[in-house]
Design a protein around this motif. Structure first.
Motif, PDB file in Angstrom:
ATOM      1  N   MET A   1      43.651  60.210  74.233  1.00  0.00           N
ATOM      2  CA  MET A   1      44.416  61.387  74.644  1.00  0.00           C
ATOM      3  C   MET A   1      45.913  61.159  74.461  1.00  0.00           C
ATOM      4  O   MET A   1      46.653  62.074  74.078  1.00  0.00           O
ATOM      5  CB  MET A   1      44.112  61.722  76.104  1.00  0.00           C
ATOM      6  N   LEU A   2      46.366  59.930  74.710  1.00  0.00           N
ATOM      7  CA  LEU A   2      47.788  59.635  74.478  1.00  0.00           C
ATOM      8  C   LEU A   2      48.128  59.759  72.996  1.00  0.00           C
ATOM      9  O   LEU A   2      49.220  60.202  72.638  1.00  0.00           O
ATOM     10  CB  LEU A   2      48.115  58.222  74.978  1.00  0.00           C
ATOM     11  N   GLY A   3      47.199  59.365  72.141  1.00  0.00           N
ATOM     12  CA  GLY A   3      47.430  59.533  70.708  1.00  0.00           C
ATOM     13  C   GLY A   3      47.531  60.990  70.320  1.00  0.00           C
ATOM     14  O   GLY A   3      48.392  61.382  69.514  1.00  0.00           O
ATOM     15  N   LEU A   4      46.651  61.811  70.899  1.00  0.00           N
ATOM     16  CA  LEU A   4      46.738  63.253  70.630  1.00  0.00           C
ATOM     17  C   LEU A   4      48.087  63.815  71.089  1.00  0.00           C
ATOM     18  O   LEU A   4      48.711  64.637  70.404  1.00  0.00           O
ATOM     19  CB  LEU A   4      45.592  63.984  71.331  1.00  0.00           C
ATOM     20  N   LEU A   5      48.532  63.363  72.278  1.00  0.00           N
ATOM     21  CA  LEU A   5      49.824  63.833  72.794  1.00  0.00           C
ATOM     22  C   LEU A   5      50.964  63.400  71.884  1.00  0.00           C
ATOM     23  O   LEU A   5      51.882  64.190  71.594  1.00  0.00           O
ATOM     24  CB  LEU A   5      50.034  63.293  74.206  1.00  0.00           C
ATOM     25  N   ALA A   6      50.919  62.138  71.409  1.00  0.00           N
ATOM     26  CA  ALA A   6      51.997  61.649  70.541  1.00  0.00           C
ATOM     27  C   ALA A   6      52.046  62.440  69.240  1.00  0.00           C
ATOM     28  O   ALA A   6      53.132  62.815  68.763  1.00  0.00           O
ATOM     29  CB  ALA A   6      51.784  60.158  70.256  1.00  0.00           C
ATOM     30  N   TYR A   7      50.883  62.730  68.662  1.00  0.00           N
ATOM     31  CA  TYR A   7      50.885  63.494  67.414  1.00  0.00           C
ATOM     32  C   TYR A   7      51.260  64.952  67.654  1.00  0.00           C
ATOM     33  O   TYR A   7      51.843  65.603  66.767  1.00  0.00           O
ATOM     34  CB  TYR A   7      49.526  63.381  66.733  1.00  0.00           C
TER      35      TYR A   7
ATOM     36  N   LEU B   1      33.959  53.018  76.634  1.00  0.00           N
ATOM     37  CA  LEU B   1      34.139  54.328  76.002  1.00  0.00           C
ATOM     38  C   LEU B   1      34.902  55.278  76.916  1.00  0.00           C
ATOM     39  O   LEU B   1      35.725  56.090  76.448  1.00  0.00           O
ATOM     40  CB  LEU B   1      32.777  54.919  75.630  1.00  0.00           C
ATOM     41  N   ALA B   2      34.645  55.181  78.229  1.00  0.00           N
ATOM     42  CA  ALA B   2      35.384  56.030  79.170  1.00  0.00           C
ATOM     43  C   ALA B   2      36.857  55.617  79.229  1.00  0.00           C
ATOM     44  O   ALA B   2      37.755  56.470  79.252  1.00  0.00           O
ATOM     45  CB  ALA B   2      34.739  55.934  80.551  1.00  0.00           C
ATOM     46  N   ALA B   3      37.115  54.296  79.248  1.00  0.00           N
ATOM     47  CA  ALA B   3      38.503  53.829  79.286  1.00  0.00           C
ATOM     48  C   ALA B   3      39.241  54.181  77.998  1.00  0.00           C
ATOM     49  O   ALA B   3      40.453  54.384  78.002  1.00  0.00           O
ATOM     50  CB  ALA B   3      38.535  52.318  79.523  1.00  0.00           C
ATOM     51  N   ARG B   4      38.518  54.283  76.887  1.00  0.00           N
ATOM     52  CA  ARG B   4      39.122  54.607  75.597  1.00  0.00           C
ATOM     53  C   ARG B   4      39.662  56.027  75.541  1.00  0.00           C
ATOM     54  O   ARG B   4      40.448  56.369  74.649  1.00  0.00           O
ATOM     55  CB  ARG B   4      38.078  54.451  74.477  1.00  0.00           C
ATOM     56  N   LEU B   5      39.247  56.847  76.482  1.00  0.00           N
ATOM     57  CA  LEU B   5      39.762  58.213  76.493  1.00  0.00           C
ATOM     58  C   LEU B   5      41.267  58.230  76.726  1.00  0.00           C
ATOM     59  O   LEU B   5      41.968  59.129  76.231  1.00  0.00           O
ATOM     60  CB  LEU B   5      39.052  59.035  77.567  1.00  0.00           C
TER      61      LEU B   5
ATOM     62  N   GLY C   1      41.552  56.971  66.166  1.00  0.00           N
ATOM     63  CA  GLY C   1      41.145  56.737  67.547  1.00  0.00           C
ATOM     64  C   GLY C   1      41.162  57.991  68.380  1.00  0.00           C
ATOM     65  O   GLY C   1      40.310  58.189  69.259  1.00  0.00           O
ATOM     66  N   SER C   2      42.114  58.855  68.119  1.00  0.00           N
ATOM     67  CA  SER C   2      42.150  60.123  68.847  1.00  0.00           C
ATOM     68  C   SER C   2      40.955  60.992  68.467  1.00  0.00           C
ATOM     69  O   SER C   2      40.359  61.656  69.331  1.00  0.00           O
ATOM     70  CB  SER C   2      43.456  60.855  68.530  1.00  0.00           C
ATOM     71  N   ALA C   3      40.583  60.972  67.181  1.00  0.00           N
ATOM     72  CA  ALA C   3      39.425  61.756  66.748  1.00  0.00           C
ATOM     73  C   ALA C   3      38.131  61.222  67.357  1.00  0.00           C
ATOM     74  O   ALA C   3      37.284  61.989  67.840  1.00  0.00           O
ATOM     75  CB  ALA C   3      39.339  61.743  65.220  1.00  0.00           C
ATOM     76  N   THR C   4      37.980  59.886  67.355  1.00  0.00           N
ATOM     77  CA  THR C   4      36.760  59.321  67.944  1.00  0.00           C
ATOM     78  C   THR C   4      36.734  59.511  69.456  1.00  0.00           C
ATOM     79  O   THR C   4      35.659  59.600  70.055  1.00  0.00           O
ATOM     80  CB  THR C   4      36.660  57.831  67.611  1.00  0.00           C
ATOM     81  N   ALA C   5      37.908  59.583  70.094  1.00  0.00           N
ATOM     82  CA  ALA C   5      37.936  59.817  71.538  1.00  0.00           C
ATOM     83  C   ALA C   5      37.357  61.186  71.879  1.00  0.00           C
ATOM     84  O   ALA C   5      36.684  61.347  72.910  1.00  0.00           O
ATOM     85  CB  ALA C   5      39.365  59.699  72.063  1.00  0.00           C
ATOM     86  N   VAL C   6      37.592  62.170  71.021  1.00  0.00           N
ATOM     87  CA  VAL C   6      37.011  63.497  71.254  1.00  0.00           C
ATOM     88  C   VAL C   6      35.491  63.415  71.179  1.00  0.00           C
ATOM     89  O   VAL C   6      34.766  63.985  72.007  1.00  0.00           O
ATOM     90  CB  VAL C   6      37.570  64.503  70.232  1.00  0.00           C
ATOM     91  N   VAL C   7      34.988  62.673  70.166  1.00  0.00           N
ATOM     92  CA  VAL C   7      33.542  62.498  70.037  1.00  0.00           C
ATOM     93  C   VAL C   7      32.979  61.766  71.251  1.00  0.00           C
ATOM     94  O   VAL C   7      31.922  62.123  71.795  1.00  0.00           O
ATOM     95  CB  VAL C   7      33.214  61.740  68.738  1.00  0.00           C
TER      96      VAL C   7
END
Length: 384
Positions: free
Chosen positions: A103-109, A95-99, A23-29
């Motif tokens: 981003m929280l997933g990126l922060l957690a990792y 898609l905007a709300a999914r950011l 989900g973090s990867a797709t959020a970047v896309v």
């Protein structure tokens, strides 16, 4: 089998963190898509054109479909489809709300990566003897607490991701009402078609079966009446009596196809047991219903079972039919399994009529009948 079970348990443990990472990867896309779409839509406002809107709708739908597959496969969520009632605006909004969870997933990792680096430093210091036992234990305790918090954060991010999809991907109230009206309209037309088909079937049964038998019966009684030999007359009357009994049995079968009156005095399991006793194929019935369902539901299930038994006896060359009825997750489920040759025609008058009957009560009918068998008929109807 044990290897598959171990693989399943292993995948169940890592599915959630993998889903959050994906989900973090797709959020970047999706962030890149939203940025490009915003610029393109702003440019199209100055130079009107339909191409930009069509591309935005297409790629937004593809990204939403990708997210739904991720949620279902990695997070184990049964998400509603992006139906035609879900507008492009709602999809882009999702898609905007999914950011946020992305981003929280990126922060957690990122925090997890920093924790792994610090754990490596502590381990190295402990191996070199630069830490006392008390300091090493305290560092391990702090690291374990932070790891647990990080795991909980991943679970919360996954729950937020699923909640956003359920909230934003459902059609609006107006679109939902429109869809429901269309379903009711098609269901009404299907019910009318099913009733007409059933009337034609009854007329054919009466004309080709009972009417011909009664004509033959009349001719037989006429011969008995004209016979001069008493023994011959008695033989003809006895044959006429047997024909009358067969005609009554056929008439009873036709009447039951019109309306299963036995359900007035008995429940579905008892009535199907009566049908099974008269079946040409051995039938096993298991009916586990805590409460007796509504009469219309019982009637539809009765017709599904009878049609399935008839098909198994006439077309499938089955040697055993199993009927299982139970309740699961708010649905009454009937599963009819036969060990015949399969190859059932799903578009035939019988099965298509059953599908219309089931759909009229907001139910689902599925038929699996590969060549060589077996055939499985699964009917699901809402409890209420």
């Amino acid at each position: 089998m044990s290897g598959e079970r171990r693989t399943g348990r292993w995948w169940a443990r890592v599915r959630l963190p993998v889903g959050v990472a994906a989900g973090s990867a797709t959020a970047v896309v999706e962030l890149g898509f939203l940025a490009v779409a915003a610029v393109a839509l702003a440019a199209s406002a100055l130079v009107p054109g339909r191409r930009t809107a069509e591309l935005t709708r297409r790629y937004a739908g593809q990204l939403v479909h990708l997210e739904r597959r991720r949620l279902a496969g990695l997070l184990g969520a049964n998400e509603p489809p992006a139906a035609p009632g879900v507008s492009t605006r709602r999809q882009v909004g999702y898609l905007a709300a999914r950011l946020l969870p992305g981003m929280l997933g990126l922060l957690a990792y990122a925090v997890l990566g920093i924790g792994l680096v610090l754990a490596g430093i502590v381990l190295r210091a402990a191996v070199r003897g630069e830490l006392s036992l008390l300091d090493a234990l305290s560092q391990v305790a702090v690291g374990a607490v932070l790891l647990l918090l990080n795991v909980q954060a991943l679970a919360s991010i996954a729950a937020l991701d699923v909640r956003l999809a359920r909230r934003l991907l459902r059609p609006g109230r107006r679109a939902e009402l429109t869809r429901r009206v269309q379903e009711l309209t098609s269901s009404r037309a299907a019910v009318i078609a099913a009733v007409d088909a059933e009337r034609q079937r009854i007329e054919r049964d009466l004309h080709d079966g009972l009417q011909q038998r009664l004509v033959a019966l009349g001719m037989l009684l006429g011969r008995a009446r004209r016979a001069r030999d008493a023994d011959r007359a008695r033989a003809l009357v006895a044959q006429a009596h047997e024909d009358v009994q067969r005609a009554v049995a056929e008439l009873r079968e036709v009447a039951w196809r019109v309306y299963p009156s036995a359900l007035d005095a008995s429940d579905l399991g008892e009535v199907l047991a009566m049908v099974a006793r008269g079946s040409e194929v051995p039938v096993r019935i298991r009916c586990d219903l805590p409460l007796r369902p509504a009469r219309q539901i019982e009637t539809v299930l009765y017709f599904v079972a009878c049609e399935s038994l008839t098909n198994a006896a006439k077309h499938a060359a089955a040697t055993l039919v199993t009927v299982e009825i139970g309740v699961r997750e708010g649905w009454i489920r009937m599963r009819v399994h036969d060990d015949g040759v399969g190859g059932a025609d799903l578009t035939g008058r019988g099965l298509s009529g059953l599908a219309r009957r089931v759909a009229a009560l907001d139910g689902r009918l599925g038929v699996t009948s590969p060549a060589g068998g077996p055939t499985i008929v699964l009917a699901e109807l809402p409890c209420a």
